[in-house]
Design an enzyme around this catalytic site. Structure first.
Site, short mmCIF file in Angstrom:
data_model
loop_
_atom_site.label_atom_id
_atom_site.label_comp_id
_atom_site.label_asym_id
_atom_site.label_seq_id
_atom_site.Cartn_x
_atom_site.Cartn_y
_atom_site.Cartn_z
CB THR A 57 7.39 11.49 -33.73
OG1 THR A 57 8.79 11.74 -33.70
CG2 THR A 57 7.08 10.72 -35.02
CG ASP A 58 11.12 15.52 -33.46
OD1 ASP A 58 11.09 14.28 -33.45
OD2 ASP A 58 12.02 16.18 -32.88
CD GLU A 59 12.57 9.76 -35.00
OE1 GLU A 59 12.57 8.90 -35.89
OE2 GLU A 59 13.11 9.61 -33.90
CE1 TYR A 109 7.76 5.67 -34.12
CE2 TYR A 109 9.47 7.30 -34.55
CZ TYR A 109 8.33 6.91 -33.87
OH TYR A 109 7.75 7.75 -32.96
CG ASP A 117 25.78 6.40 -37.54
OD1 ASP A 117 24.92 6.34 -36.63
OD2 ASP A 117 26.09 7.46 -38.11
CG HIS A 155 21.87 8.14 -36.92
ND1 HIS A 155 22.86 7.82 -36.03
CD2 HIS A 155 20.89 8.73 -36.20
CE1 HIS A 155 22.50 8.21 -34.82
NE2 HIS A 155 21.31 8.79 -34.90
CE LYS A 168 3.83 8.20 -34.27
NZ LYS A 168 2.82 7.72 -33.27
CG ASP A 174 -0.49 -1.01 -23.81
OD1 ASP A 174 0.06 0.10 -23.74
OD2 ASP A 174 0.11 -2.03 -24.19
CG LEU A 230 21.07 8.25 -25.99
CD1 LEU A 230 22.18 7.48 -26.70
CD2 LEU A 230 21.16 9.72 -26.36
CB SER A 244 7.88 3.95 -29.90
OG SER A 244 8.56 3.19 -28.91
P1 NAD Z 1 6.48 2.85 -26.05
O1 NAD Z 1 7.07 1.92 -27.07
O2 NAD Z 1 7.14 3.00 -24.73
O3 NAD Z 1 4.97 2.41 -25.76
C1 NAD Z 1 4.08 2.01 -26.76
C2 NAD Z 1 2.89 1.34 -26.09
O4 NAD Z 1 1.96 0.98 -27.13
C3 NAD Z 1 3.24 0.06 -25.34
O5 NAD Z 1 2.60 0.05 -24.08
C4 NAD Z 1 2.70 -1.05 -26.24
O6 NAD Z 1 2.32 -2.20 -25.53
C5 NAD Z 1 1.51 -0.35 -26.90
N1 NAD Z 1 1.15 -0.94 -28.19
C6 NAD Z 1 1.98 -1.26 -29.21
N2 NAD Z 1 1.27 -1.80 -30.22
C7 NAD Z 1 -0.04 -1.80 -29.84
C8 NAD Z 1 -1.25 -2.20 -30.47
N3 NAD Z 1 -1.26 -2.73 -31.69
N4 NAD Z 1 -2.40 -2.03 -29.78
C9 NAD Z 1 -2.40 -1.52 -28.53
N5 NAD Z 1 -1.28 -1.13 -27.89
C10 NAD Z 1 -0.12 -1.26 -28.54
O7 NAD Z 1 6.34 4.23 -26.80
P2 NAD Z 1 6.49 5.72 -26.23
O8 NAD Z 1 7.90 6.12 -26.30
O9 NAD Z 1 5.73 5.83 -24.97
O10 NAD Z 1 5.71 6.54 -27.38
C11 NAD Z 1 4.31 6.72 -27.31
C12 NAD Z 1 3.86 7.51 -28.53
O11 NAD Z 1 4.54 8.76 -28.56
C13 NAD Z 1 4.18 6.82 -29.85
O12 NAD Z 1 3.09 7.02 -30.71
C14 NAD Z 1 5.41 7.54 -30.36
O13 NAD Z 1 5.45 7.54 -31.76
C15 NAD Z 1 5.17 8.93 -29.82
N6 NAD Z 1 6.38 9.74 -29.54
C16 NAD Z 1 7.40 9.22 -28.78
C17 NAD Z 1 8.49 10.02 -28.47
C18 NAD Z 1 9.63 9.50 -27.62
O14 NAD Z 1 10.64 10.18 -27.50
N7 NAD Z 1 9.51 8.34 -26.98
C19 NAD Z 1 8.55 11.33 -28.95
C20 NAD Z 1 7.51 11.83 -29.74
C21 NAD Z 1 6.41 11.01 -30.02
O1 DAU Z 2 12.24 12.55 -32.03
C1 DAU Z 2 11.21 11.81 -31.45
C2 DAU Z 2 11.56 10.34 -31.50
O2 DAU Z 2 12.60 10.14 -30.55
C3 DAU Z 2 10.38 9.42 -31.22
O3 DAU Z 2 9.41 9.58 -32.23
C4 DAU Z 2 10.83 7.96 -31.13
O4 DAU Z 2 9.73 7.13 -30.75
C5 DAU Z 2 11.91 7.85 -30.09
O5 DAU Z 2 12.41 6.52 -30.07
C6 DAU Z 2 13.06 8.82 -30.40
O6 DAU Z 2 13.79 8.39 -31.60
P1 DAU Z 2 15.38 8.44 -31.66
O7 DAU Z 2 15.85 7.49 -32.69
O8 DAU Z 2 15.88 9.84 -31.72
O9 DAU Z 2 15.69 7.89 -30.17
P2 DAU Z 2 16.79 6.88 -29.60
O10 DAU Z 2 16.71 6.97 -28.12
O11 DAU Z 2 16.70 5.53 -30.22
O12 DAU Z 2 18.15 7.53 -30.09
C7 DAU Z 2 18.49 8.87 -29.72
C8 DAU Z 2 19.83 9.17 -30.39
O13 DAU Z 2 20.84 8.36 -29.78
C9 DAU Z 2 19.87 8.84 -31.86
O14 DAU Z 2 20.66 9.79 -32.54
C10 DAU Z 2 20.54 7.46 -31.91
C11 DAU Z 2 21.50 7.53 -30.73
N1 DAU Z 2 21.76 6.23 -30.06
C12 DAU Z 2 20.70 5.48 -29.66
C13 DAU Z 2 20.90 4.28 -29.03
C14 DAU Z 2 19.72 3.43 -28.59
C15 DAU Z 2 23.07 5.83 -29.81
O15 DAU Z 2 24.04 6.53 -30.16
N2 DAU Z 2 23.26 4.62 -29.18
C16 DAU Z 2 22.23 3.83 -28.79
O16 DAU Z 2 22.51 2.72 -28.24
#
Ligand code: NAD
Ligand code: DAU
Length: 337
Positions: A126-128, A151, A273, A277, A155, A34, A191, A86
């Site tokens: 990710t589903d995105e 983003y 917004d 979005h 992905k 990491d 969020l 992410s």
């Molecule tokens: P996060 O941002 O919390 O963590 C990312 C980690 O990757 C951090 O520890 C960061 O230091 C490390 N990192 C970033 N760049 C790097 C690099 N160049 N080399 C080595 N390490 C590096 O992210 P998360 O929410 O834990 O997501 C993890 C994975 O899951 C991502 O690939 C994201 O796309 C995927 N994902 C996230 C969600 C979600 O809701 N958070 C949902 C579906 C998929």
């Molecule tokens: O669907 C999977 C994805 O979910 C992952 O791949 C991403 O890494 C993860 O960040 C997440 O993306 P979203 O954009 O959906 O997550 P976020 O928490 O940023 O936002 C969730 C929803 O809430 C989105 O519709 C935007 C809204 N939002 C978010 C923030 C940060 C707000 O309304 N206010 C806020 O301040």
């Protein structure tokens, strides 16, 4: 013994995955690579840093020689790639690093995996990548990729590279595509933790636009068990959606958090917004349930209650994050909305 290179294992989902393996899989060694960006935090691994089956390495997935040395020296047989930039909002203000880590970094890992003929490569996607849904329908694994943010575009590019390496060189890969995660150790730019933190501090809760956007929520531990299931049971080449059928509007999620914390709805602020979005995500996870027998362990209500309790007990962790660079980030991201 399984020997896994986990990348991004100090972030939110990665650290939950590492803790799960170290706690439940005594026959598994984890090498955790990491870079410790703003989102990576060794406190997420606290008591597990000295675990005999865990080796933490600070480094970049874009560093080919480092990745190759780790695979060789640690006799790695599988990679689980969580490392990524992410956060969608950050990708809108600063897309370049998303391409560097999410695309070029994944390519570096794939090249090393091919050269060393690894048993398995799991890409945590990710589903995105599927884009946005209208009022009806669900994403299935065959839904065409149609990413909308920098983003999700990065992905999706990585997913295409995974397919190319599997198709061209027979690399044994799986892609997992999960919906929105929530749970312990999530960085408070997302969020749910952002709203919990603001509510705890009686600060306004910034809801983008009308707040009627829909996300499909999964408790982070359940995402981790799904990835472990794919790693240990899936045929190579198979892609799996992961989700728990928990579609909620953002405003509903925010109101539920306020209710749990006994805070007034007057804290809600509708702000400008997010550009571009995505309106709705919803995932059909029936393939992983049917083929591999995975299912989530908690409902959204149970998972959210656990999450809020965790944040209430982790005020030091939260305060140490929000007192640093996060404060500048928050001001630049939210002050002009
Ligand atoms: P996060 O941002 O919390 O963590 C990312 C980690 O990757 C951090 O520890 C960061 O230091 C490390 N990192 C970033 N760049 C790097 C690099 N160049 N080399 C080595 N390490 C590096 O992210 P998360 O929410 O834990 O997501 C993890 C994975 O899951 C991502 O690939 C994201 O796309 C995927 N994902 C996230 C969600 C979600 O809701 N958070 C949902 C579906 C998929
Ligand atoms: O669907 C999977 C994805 O979910 C992952 O791949 C991403 O890494 C993860 O960040 C997440 O993306 P979203 O954009 O959906 O997550 P976020 O928490 O940023 O936002 C969730 C929803 O809430 C989105 O519709 C935007 C809204 N939002 C978010 C923030 C940060 C707000 O309304 N206010 C806020 O301040």
């Amino acid at each position: 013994m399984r020997r896994i290179l986990v990348t991004g294992g100090a972030g939110f989902i990665g650290s939950n995955f590492v803790r799960m393996i170290l706690g439940e899989q005594p026959d598994c060694l984890v090498v955790n690579l990491d870079k410790l960006t703003y989102a990576g935090n060794l406190e997420n691994l606290a008591s597990f840093l000295e675990h005999p089956n865990h080796k933490f390495v600070k480094g970049d997935i874009c560093d080919g020689p480092l990745v190759a040395d780790l695979i060789k020296d640690e006799k790695i047989d599988a990679i689980v790639n969580f490392a990524a930039e992410s956060h969608v909002d950050r990708s809108i203000t600063e897309p370049k690093v998303f391409i560097e880590t999410n695309v070029a970094g994944t390519l570096t890992l794939l090249e090393a995996a091919r050269e060393h003929r690894l048993e398995r490569f799991i890409q945590v996607s990710t589903d995105e990548v599927y884009g946005a849904l209208g009022k009806e329908g669900l994403f299935i694994e065959d839904t065409p990729l149609s990413p909308n943010s920098p983003y999700s575009a990065s992905k999706a590019a990585a997913d295409h590279l995974i397919h190319a390496f599997a198709h061209t060189w027979g690399l044994r890969c799986n892609i997992t595509r999960c919906s929105n995660n929530y749970g312990p150790y999530q960085f408070p730019e997302k969020l749910i933790p952002l709203m919990i933190n603001n509510a705890l501090n009686d600060k306004p809760l910034p809801v983008y636009g009308d707040g009627m956007q829909v996300r499909d929520w999964l408790y982070v531990y359940d995402h981790c068990t799904a990835i472990w299931t794919v790693l240990t049971q899936a045929e190579p080449g198979r892609t799996y959606n992961i989700g728990g059928c928990n579609e909620k509007t953002n405003i509903d999620v925010v109101r539920t958090i306020l209710k749990h914390l006994h805070k007034p709805e007057s804290l809600v602020r509708h702000v400008t917004d997010r550009p571009g979005h995505d309106r709705r995500y919803a995932i059909d996870a029936s393939r992983i349930m049917r083929e591999l027998g995975w299912k989530p362990s908690v409902t959204f209500e149970q998972g959210l209650a656990r999450t809020i309790d965790w944040y209430l007990g982790a005020r030091d962790w939260l305060d140490s994050i929000v007192s640093g660079d996060y404060r500048n980030y928050y001001e630049s991201m939210y002050d002009n909305r």
